[in-house]
Design an enzyme around this catalytic site. Structure first.
Site, PDB file in Angstrom:
ATOM      1  N   GLU A 120      -6.394   4.016  -5.844  1.00 11.98           N
ATOM      2  CA  GLU A 120      -7.494   4.455  -5.134  1.00 11.98           C
ATOM      3  C   GLU A 120      -8.007   6.061  -5.365  1.00 11.98           C
ATOM      4  O   GLU A 120      -7.318   6.682  -5.208  1.00 11.98           O
ATOM      5  CB  GLU A 120      -7.406   4.332  -3.667  1.00 11.98           C
ATOM      6  CG  GLU A 120      -8.882   4.568  -2.963  1.00 11.98           C
ATOM      7  CD  GLU A 120      -8.891   4.870  -1.221  1.00 11.98           C
ATOM      8  OE1 GLU A 120      -7.728   5.595  -1.269  1.00 11.98           O
ATOM      9  OE2 GLU A 120      -9.678   4.472  -0.506  1.00 11.98           O
TER      10      GLU A 120
ATOM     11  N   ASP B  36      -2.977   5.004  -2.385  1.00  9.93           N
ATOM     12  CA  ASP B  36      -3.672   5.649  -1.557  1.00  9.93           C
ATOM     13  C   ASP B  36      -4.291   7.095  -1.954  1.00  9.93           C
ATOM     14  O   ASP B  36      -3.252   7.778  -2.384  1.00  9.93           O
ATOM     15  CB  ASP B  36      -3.123   5.584  -0.257  1.00  9.93           C
ATOM     16  CG  ASP B  36      -4.178   5.864   0.928  1.00  9.93           C
ATOM     17  OD1 ASP B  36      -5.338   5.231   1.228  1.00  9.93           O
ATOM     18  OD2 ASP B  36      -4.153   7.162   1.474  1.00  9.93           O
TER      19      ASP B  36
ATOM     20  N   HIS C 122     -10.843  -2.301   3.965  1.00  4.69           N
ATOM     21  CA  HIS C 122     -10.834  -1.700   5.331  1.00  4.69           C
ATOM     22  C   HIS C 122     -11.702  -0.641   5.570  1.00  4.69           C
ATOM     23  O   HIS C 122     -11.691  -0.161   6.672  1.00  4.69           O
ATOM     24  CB  HIS C 122      -9.268  -1.875   5.611  1.00  4.69           C
ATOM     25  CG  HIS C 122      -8.708  -0.415   4.921  1.00  4.69           C
ATOM     26  ND1 HIS C 122      -8.597  -0.566   3.566  1.00  4.69           N
ATOM     27  CD2 HIS C 122      -8.338   0.703   5.207  1.00  4.69           C
ATOM     28  CE1 HIS C 122      -7.920   0.367   2.967  1.00  4.69           C
ATOM     29  NE2 HIS C 122      -7.626   1.246   4.148  1.00  4.69           N
ATOM     30  N   ASP C 123     -11.992  -0.030   4.760  1.00  8.27           N
ATOM     31  CA  ASP C 123     -12.810   1.408   5.012  1.00  8.27           C
ATOM     32  C   ASP C 123     -14.364   1.230   4.813  1.00  8.27           C
ATOM     33  O   ASP C 123     -14.923   2.118   5.075  1.00  8.27           O
ATOM     34  CB  ASP C 123     -12.473   2.397   4.116  1.00  8.27           C
ATOM     35  CG  ASP C 123     -11.096   2.868   4.195  1.00  8.27           C
ATOM     36  OD1 ASP C 123     -10.398   3.241   3.006  1.00  8.27           O
ATOM     37  OD2 ASP C 123     -10.611   2.843   5.133  1.00  8.27           O
TER      38      ASP C 123
ATOM     39  N   ASP D 131       0.941  -1.357  -0.046  1.00  5.81           N
ATOM     40  CA  ASP D 131      -0.113  -0.085  -0.011  1.00  5.81           C
ATOM     41  C   ASP D 131       0.861   1.302   0.084  1.00  5.81           C
ATOM     42  O   ASP D 131       1.772   1.374   0.997  1.00  5.81           O
ATOM     43  CB  ASP D 131      -0.835  -0.035   1.336  1.00  5.81           C
ATOM     44  CG  ASP D 131      -2.047   0.552   1.184  1.00  5.81           C
ATOM     45  OD1 ASP D 131      -3.102   0.382   1.371  1.00  5.81           O
ATOM     46  OD2 ASP D 131      -2.137   1.678   0.379  1.00  5.81           O
TER      47      ASP D 131
HETATM   48  O1  TEU Z   1      -9.265   6.275   2.042  1.00  4.21           O
HETATM   49  C1  TEU Z   1      -9.633   7.430   1.233  1.00  4.21           C
HETATM   50  C2  TEU Z   1     -10.892   7.890   1.539  1.00  4.21           C
HETATM   51  O2  TEU Z   1     -11.539   8.369   0.671  1.00  4.21           O
HETATM   52  C3  TEU Z   1     -11.393   7.436   2.818  1.00  4.21           C
HETATM   53  O3  TEU Z   1     -11.723   8.731   3.280  1.00  4.21           O
HETATM   54  C4  TEU Z   1     -12.684   6.796   2.729  1.00  4.21           C
HETATM   55  O4  TEU Z   1     -13.460   7.113   1.463  1.00  4.21           O
HETATM   56  C5  TEU Z   1     -13.591   6.987   3.826  1.00  4.21           C
HETATM   57  O5  TEU Z   1     -12.691   6.387   4.996  1.00  4.21           O
HETATM   58  C6  TEU Z   1     -14.955   6.061   3.788  1.00  4.21           C
HETATM   59  O6  TEU Z   1     -15.698   6.320   4.796  1.00  4.21           O
HETATM   60  C7  TEU Z   1      -8.046   6.060   2.121  1.00  4.21           C
HETATM   61  C8  TEU Z   1      -7.378   4.903   2.930  1.00  4.21           C
HETATM   62  O7  TEU Z   1      -8.201   3.527   2.480  1.00  4.21           O
HETATM   63  C9  TEU Z   1      -7.980   5.289   4.412  1.00  4.21           C
HETATM   64  O8  TEU Z   1      -8.031   4.063   5.341  1.00  4.21           O
HETATM   65  C10 TEU Z   1      -7.255   6.181   4.888  1.00  4.21           C
HETATM   66  O9  TEU Z   1      -8.166   6.680   6.084  1.00  4.21           O
HETATM   67  C11 TEU Z   1      -7.292   7.654   4.147  1.00  4.21           C
HETATM   68  O10 TEU Z   1      -7.004   7.118   2.577  1.00  4.21           O
HETATM   69  C12 TEU Z   1      -6.239   8.410   4.317  1.00  4.21           C
HETATM   70  O11 TEU Z   1      -5.083   7.903   4.272  1.00  4.21           O
END
Ligand code: TEU
Ligand code: CA
Length: 560
Positions: free
Chosen positions: A256, A199, A329-330, A98
């Site tokens: 992403e 990311d 994970h989000d 990542d």
């Molecule tokens: O997530 C990017 C992002 O857009 C997040 O705000 C996501 O949409 C949101 O958490 C959904 O509720 C990436 C990573 O996947 C996330 O874990 C990180 O917190 C974020 O970037 C900052 O690095």
């Protein structure tokens, strides 16, 4: 392996903190991953995407990196990492790491220097602007609440952080910073990894005027997305990274891209674009969010879901490539979000997997999805750990929100739904740890765990194995053209895939009722017809014009 091996691959995402704890400190770790590689190999996956394991103060669970070339102590040592990579390759699997380079941690030495003084050599590694009228430079809101700017005493000005204040945005306008990042990327590639997930990579180019976002009645801070999402120099930066580093390796890259449209997706992944191989868009992840954003939960529509996924299938049909995902994970667990995590958990998990894996693109499985892990409902906000969830809760409580209503939104949308520890068996803490887990295990682990799934031939796990095996066996799944059927049905998601003289007909019932499905006339031109896979034992092996799909039933017919 063909040059574009990633088009035929299935990827499994590991969130290391919650995957497997080998030393019983309650935190998943690298040696814990190595212990489970045979489980992953048996599942049939080709690539592991490992969420960050770099040194970090864990303000955002590792998405705030303080040293890009060191392993966080919680997760182990660089020797552990080298051993894991070697064991992954020994099993003929690949590893992508990542890459979090839109921002670093504020504890990175670059930022410690940059904030020291205006003439520090590292000053322009980050984004500094003077305040305006005694306040922040503009009205942008940070993703985790509050202003996207934080004041720095030593220099009397503000730095930008689109996420938490401990995640200052890197200044990609600075060629020296870009070179630093490119050499770090090369360093990891020279260690033998097979690519990267990048990311929020479409946030790295900002409109340098930093104008105010569109005001919203009653809100002090508002979205600035217009001025940093798919920004003015994003393609320059990605083409520079590709030309200087990525193009020299046989790897896969997935960006992403919150807010990316299919048109932009084609620009990022087109064969002559020399940027990335595929993107994660978010359009299908926003269909249950109302005007108030993620926490303004609204009912979702299958017609809208089909429209979005079909739009992306069609847009990248001839140039570019889709990633296919329900989970990460989000995001909340898909069986709870788009399926039925009570009466029809098994059927709906298999139906959702089929509907996704039979599309054109590279499928991603998030840890626990393959055993039908569900959302969690912790009793109290103090049981939650996610910075996004906690900041939202405390901010809204201050504004007078109803705690019980906030908890309902948290049950549906919190990122901790995806971060409860992987459920390995029915022993204490689901076999994740013999210590105290950093985040509580979902109490439904006794019947829902990997040991039970591997032992049960009818499990979701074995069903995923069949889906993955089919992808290896039938070129039509990788290369076939996609055509949506019944666009206006709110019950059935049906589509065809066509490739040379072959056709697949996929029909999935997204409801808890029996639904009649009329087989399209055109199917009769095929002589050979048989069921390729289905999630009910009683699925008929032959055709009739009217098929009654049982609750959450899915069928894939092979036609030739
Ligand atoms: O997530 C990017 C992002 O857009 C997040 O705000 C996501 O949409 C949101 O958490 C959904 O509720 C990436 C990573 O996947 C996330 O874990 C990180 O917190 C974020 O970037 C900052 O690095
Ligand atoms: Ca551990």
């Amino acid at each position: 392996m063909t040059k574009q091996w990633w088009k035929e691959s299935v990827v499994y995402q590991i969130y290391p903190r919650s995957f497997n704890d080998s030393n019983n400190d309650g935190i998943g770790d690298i040696n814990g991953i190595t212990e489970k590689l045979d489980y992953l190999k048996k599942l049939g996956i080709d690539v592991i995407w490992l969420s960050p394991v770099y040194e970090s103060p864990n303000d955002d669970n590792g998405y705030d990196i303080s040293d890009y070339q060191k392993i966080m102590k919680d997760f182990g040592t660089m020797e552990d990492w080298d051993h894991m990579l070697n064991e992954i390759h020994k099993r003929d699997m690949k590893l992508i790491m990542d890459l979090v380079i839109n921002h670093s941690s504020d504890e990175h030495h670059w930022f410690a220097e940059s904030r020291n003084s205006k003439d520090n050599p590292y000053r322009d590694y980050y984004i500094w602007r003077p305040g305006k009228d005694g306040a922040e430079p503009n009205n942008w809101e940070a993703a985790f609440g509050g202003s996207a700017w934080d004041y720095n005493e030593a220099t009397g000005d503000y730095f930008l952080h689109l996420f938490s204040k401990k995640q200052p945005d890197l200044n990609w306008e600075n060629p020296v910073l870009r070179e630093e990042l490119f050499s770090m990327i090369k360093w990891w590639l020279d260690k033998g990894i097979d690519g990267f997930r990048m990311d929020v990579i479409n946030f790295i180019s900002k409109d340098q005027r930093f104008p105010d976002g569109e005001p919203v009645e009653g809100k002090k801070y508002v979205s600035g997305h217009t001025y940093f999402m798919n920004g003015p120099k994003i393609h320059d930066y990605l083409q520079e990274m590709n030309q200087k580093v990525l193009s020299n390796y046989d790897i896969m890259t997935v960006g992403e891209m919150p807010g990316a449209t299919p048109e932009e997706g084609q620009l990022y992944t087109g064969k002559n674009r020399n940027e990335l191989d595929m993107v994660f868009h978010f359009e299908h992840m926003d269909i249950d969010s109302g005007a108030g954003g993620k926490w303004d939960v609204k009912p979702w529509s299958l017609v809208e879901l089909k429209k979005i996924l079909s739009k992306w299938q069609t847009a990248l049909e001839h140039d570019g490539w889709n990633s296919l995902y329900w989970n990460n994970h989000d995001q909340p667990r898909v069986v709870s979000r788009f399926g039925n995590d009570t009466t029809y958990r098994m059927e709906s998990a298999k139906m959702l997997a089929t509907t996704l894996h039979m599309m054109k693109g590279t499928p991603y499985i998030y840890q626990g999805e393959e055993i039908g892990m569900t959302n969690v409902q912790f009793d109290s906000i103090s049981d939650y750990q996610d910075i996004e969830t906690l900041n939202m809760y405390h901010e809204k409580i201050k504004d007078g929100a109803n705690p019980a209503e906030l908890m309902q939104a948290i049950y549906v949308k919190s990122r901790d739904n995806a971060r409860t520890p992987m459920q390995w068996d029915s022993t204490k803490h689901a076999g994740f740890t013999e210590g105290t887990p950093w985040l509580a295990v979902n109490p439904n682990y006794p019947p829902i765990n990997a040991e039970q799934a591997v032992a049960d031939p009818d499990s979701i796990y074995h069903y995923y194995r069949q889906l993955i095996a089919l992808r290896k066996k039938h070129d039509i799944i990788v290369h076939g053209s996609y055509q949506l059927l019944l666009p206006d049905s709110e019950e059935i998601f049906a589509y065809t895939r066509k490739y040379e003289s072959e056709c697949l007909l996929i029909a999935s019932n997204f409801t808890a009722n029996d639904i009649d499905f009329t087989v399209p006339e055109e199917i009769n031109m095929y002589n050979e017809k048989h069921l390729l896979i289905g999630n009910y034992k009683t699925s008929t092996l032959y055709f009739r014009h009217l098929i009654t799909l049982k609750p959450y039933e899915t069928r894939v017919y092979y036609l030739k």
